[in-house]
Design a protein around this motif. Structure first.
Motif, PDB file in Angstrom:
ATOM      1  N   SER A  98       0.861  -1.175   0.000  1.00  0.00           N
ATOM      2  CA  SER A  98       0.000   0.000   0.000  1.00  0.00           C
ATOM      3  C   SER A  98       0.894   1.220   0.000  1.00  0.00           C
ATOM      4  O   SER A  98       1.588   1.486   0.991  1.00  0.00           O
ATOM      5  N   GLY A  99       0.918   1.930  -1.095  1.00  0.00           N
ATOM      6  CA  GLY A  99       1.813   3.077  -1.223  1.00  0.00           C
ATOM      7  C   GLY A  99       1.247   4.320  -0.571  1.00  0.00           C
ATOM      8  O   GLY A  99       0.088   4.380  -0.157  1.00  0.00           O
ATOM      9  N   ALA A 100       2.082   5.350  -0.453  1.00  0.00           N
ATOM     10  CA  ALA A 100       1.643   6.632   0.099  1.00  0.00           C
ATOM     11  C   ALA A 100       0.793   7.361  -0.935  1.00  0.00           C
ATOM     12  O   ALA A 100       1.207   7.553  -2.073  1.00  0.00           O
ATOM     13  N   HIS A 101      -0.428   7.744  -0.521  1.00  0.00           N
ATOM     14  CA  HIS A 101      -1.343   8.395  -1.467  1.00  0.00           C
ATOM     15  C   HIS A 101      -1.382   9.910  -1.310  1.00  0.00           C
ATOM     16  O   HIS A 101      -1.900  10.617  -2.167  1.00  0.00           O
ATOM     17  N   GLN A 102      -0.854  10.400  -0.185  1.00  0.00           N
ATOM     18  CA  GLN A 102      -0.821  11.843   0.076  1.00  0.00           C
ATOM     19  C   GLN A 102      -2.198  12.469  -0.101  1.00  0.00           C
ATOM     20  O   GLN A 102      -2.358  13.534  -0.692  1.00  0.00           O
ATOM     21  N   GLY A 103      -3.213  11.778   0.438  1.00  0.00           N
ATOM     22  CA  GLY A 103      -4.568  12.321   0.394  1.00  0.00           C
ATOM     23  C   GLY A 103      -5.296  12.108  -0.908  1.00  0.00           C
ATOM     24  O   GLY A 103      -6.452  12.488  -1.048  1.00  0.00           O
ATOM     25  N   GLU A 104      -4.657  11.500  -1.901  1.00  0.00           N
ATOM     26  CA  GLU A 104      -5.300  11.282  -3.189  1.00  0.00           C
ATOM     27  C   GLU A 104      -5.622   9.803  -3.347  1.00  0.00           C
ATOM     28  O   GLU A 104      -4.742   8.957  -3.331  1.00  0.00           O
ATOM     29  N   ASN A 105      -6.934   9.495  -3.526  1.00  0.00           N
ATOM     30  CA  ASN A 105      -7.350   8.105  -3.673  1.00  0.00           C
ATOM     31  C   ASN A 105      -7.313   7.647  -5.121  1.00  0.00           C
ATOM     32  O   ASN A 105      -7.033   6.499  -5.418  1.00  0.00           O
ATOM     33  N   ASP A 106      -7.627   8.539  -6.064  1.00  0.00           N
ATOM     34  CA  ASP A 106      -7.732   8.155  -7.461  1.00  0.00           C
ATOM     35  C   ASP A 106      -6.361   8.029  -8.112  1.00  0.00           C
ATOM     36  O   ASP A 106      -5.494   8.881  -7.947  1.00  0.00           O
ATOM     37  N   GLU A 109      -2.950   3.344  -8.299  1.00  0.00           N
ATOM     38  CA  GLU A 109      -2.411   2.126  -8.903  1.00  0.00           C
ATOM     39  C   GLU A 109      -1.217   2.412  -9.812  1.00  0.00           C
ATOM     40  O   GLU A 109      -0.269   1.646  -9.864  1.00  0.00           O
ATOM     41  N   ARG A 110      -1.284   3.509 -10.552  1.00  0.00           N
ATOM     42  CA  ARG A 110      -0.222   3.820 -11.522  1.00  0.00           C
ATOM     43  C   ARG A 110       1.126   3.964 -10.825  1.00  0.00           C
ATOM     44  O   ARG A 110       2.138   3.414 -11.273  1.00  0.00           O
ATOM     45  N   LYS A 111       1.141   4.719  -9.741  1.00  0.00           N
ATOM     46  CA  LYS A 111       2.392   4.940  -9.013  1.00  0.00           C
ATOM     47  C   LYS A 111       2.901   3.625  -8.423  1.00  0.00           C
ATOM     48  O   LYS A 111       4.101   3.318  -8.494  1.00  0.00           O
TER      49      LYS A 111
END
Length: 333
Positions: A98-106, A109-111
């Motif tokens: 589970s990567g860091a999303h920095q508040g962005e859910n959408d 997957e790409r990152k």
């Protein structure tokens, strides 16, 4: 042996599993010394060692399958259990990420795929991905994708049928004023569960009332406020169908804080059947989706793709079933 020996040949000759052969050959932990020596002896006798090296050089395989999730919550945890069980006797290791999303859910997957593909994992299982058109030079299987079936293989539950079961259960108990606490509006599973709820009302001749709809977004924290709003209505619902168990638990907590008894004053039914559902007091009535089976099915699809096979079915929908416990009852007179 006329053909090139395989890992299955080594496992059969040594009397061990394929996973044990893989660990012994690659020097991984978890294999007793005597077992490892026996495996390596069979490898030498069958001439398998050179084929392992050659295969590794040709394929550049890591022997690792990645399961990528937005968060480690009850649903993804159950999926991981199913994946782990399905890989137990295989030659693959499991990486949960589970990567860091920095508040962005959408688009998370790409990152994640760009970081892991090619060097760390051979293929990926994406759990509730926001997008499935992820550029990657490896096989991908999506579990419960936001938008439903797409170009990649997908595995999900029959969310519509499950919601139909849940709402019909409440109707059969005699409820007519039935609320619905929805999940995330962008998720196909949430949309299909609301569709099933509305279809059950229609089939029973019950008028749909938009004031009985709340949006809990599948999270306990965000479910409390809409639950309070539903239960504060002058003509409050006598029963609520929550789009997942976490939201159902929030409803029960809110109802209790308002002095309402479950199921005497309010019936509540959830969806998922996470382990916490049966531990509730009272235990939660819910719709069971086979989460661990979903994880295992996703593994079988992915491994077949890694083996160069083309599965007969690439968009699988698994059945759900009603689990009657103690949070639903006929409405009080």
């Amino acid at each position: 042996m006329n053909r090139r020996p395989t890992i299955h040949d080594v496992a059969a000759a040594a009397g061990v599993s394929v996973a044990t052969v893989s660990k012994a050959v690659n020097g991984r932990y978890g294999v007793a010394d005597v077992t490892s020596q026996r495996v390596l002896q069979v490898v030498q006798e069958l001439g398998y060692e050179s084929s392992i090296v050659a295969s590794s050089m040709r394929s550049r395989r890591t022997g690792v399958i990645g399961v990528l999730v937005a968060d480690f919550e009850p649903f993804s945890a159950e999926i991981l259990k199913g994946v782990g069980a399905a890989l137990r006797d295989s030659s693959y290791d499991l990486l949960a990420y589970s990567g860091a999303h920095q508040g962005e859910n959408d688009g998370w997957e790409r990152k994640s795929i760009s970081r892991l593909s090619g060097t760390l994992i051979d293929g990926a299982i994406l759990v509730t991905p926001t997008v499935v058109t992820v550029p990657a030079e490896m096989p991908i299987v999506a579990v419960d994708p936001h938008t439903g079936p797409a170009d990649v293989p997908t595995v999900e539950s029959d969310n519509f049928a499950g919601a139909l079961q849940a709402t019909n259960h409440l109707i059969e108990l005699g409820h007519r004023r039935i609320g619905f606490l929805a999940g995330r509006p962008d998720l196909r599973s949430s949309i299909r569960r609301q569709d099933g709820y509305r279809r059950a009302l229609l089939d029973a001749g019950i008028r749909f009332d938009p004031s009985l709809i709340g949006i809990g977004r599948y999270q306990q924290e965000t479910a409390r406020e809409p639950a309070m709003a539903l239960l504060s209505l002058r003509d409050r619902p006598t029963a609520i169908f929550a789009a997942n168990d976490v939201s159902a638990i929030a409803i029960i907590e809110v109802a209790t804080s308002m002095g309402l008894s479950v199921p005497d004053d309010l019936s509540v039914i959830g969806f998922d059947d996470v382990p916490e559902a049966s531990r509730m007091n009272p235990p939660l009535t819910t719709i069971r989706q086979p989460m661990q089976t979903i994880g295992a099915t996703a593994v079988r699809l992915l491994v077949s793709l890694l083996d160069g096979e083309q599965p007969e079915e690439t968009h699988l929908r698994l059945p759900t079933r009603l689990v009657r416990r103690a949070t639903t009852a006929p409405p009080s007179a």
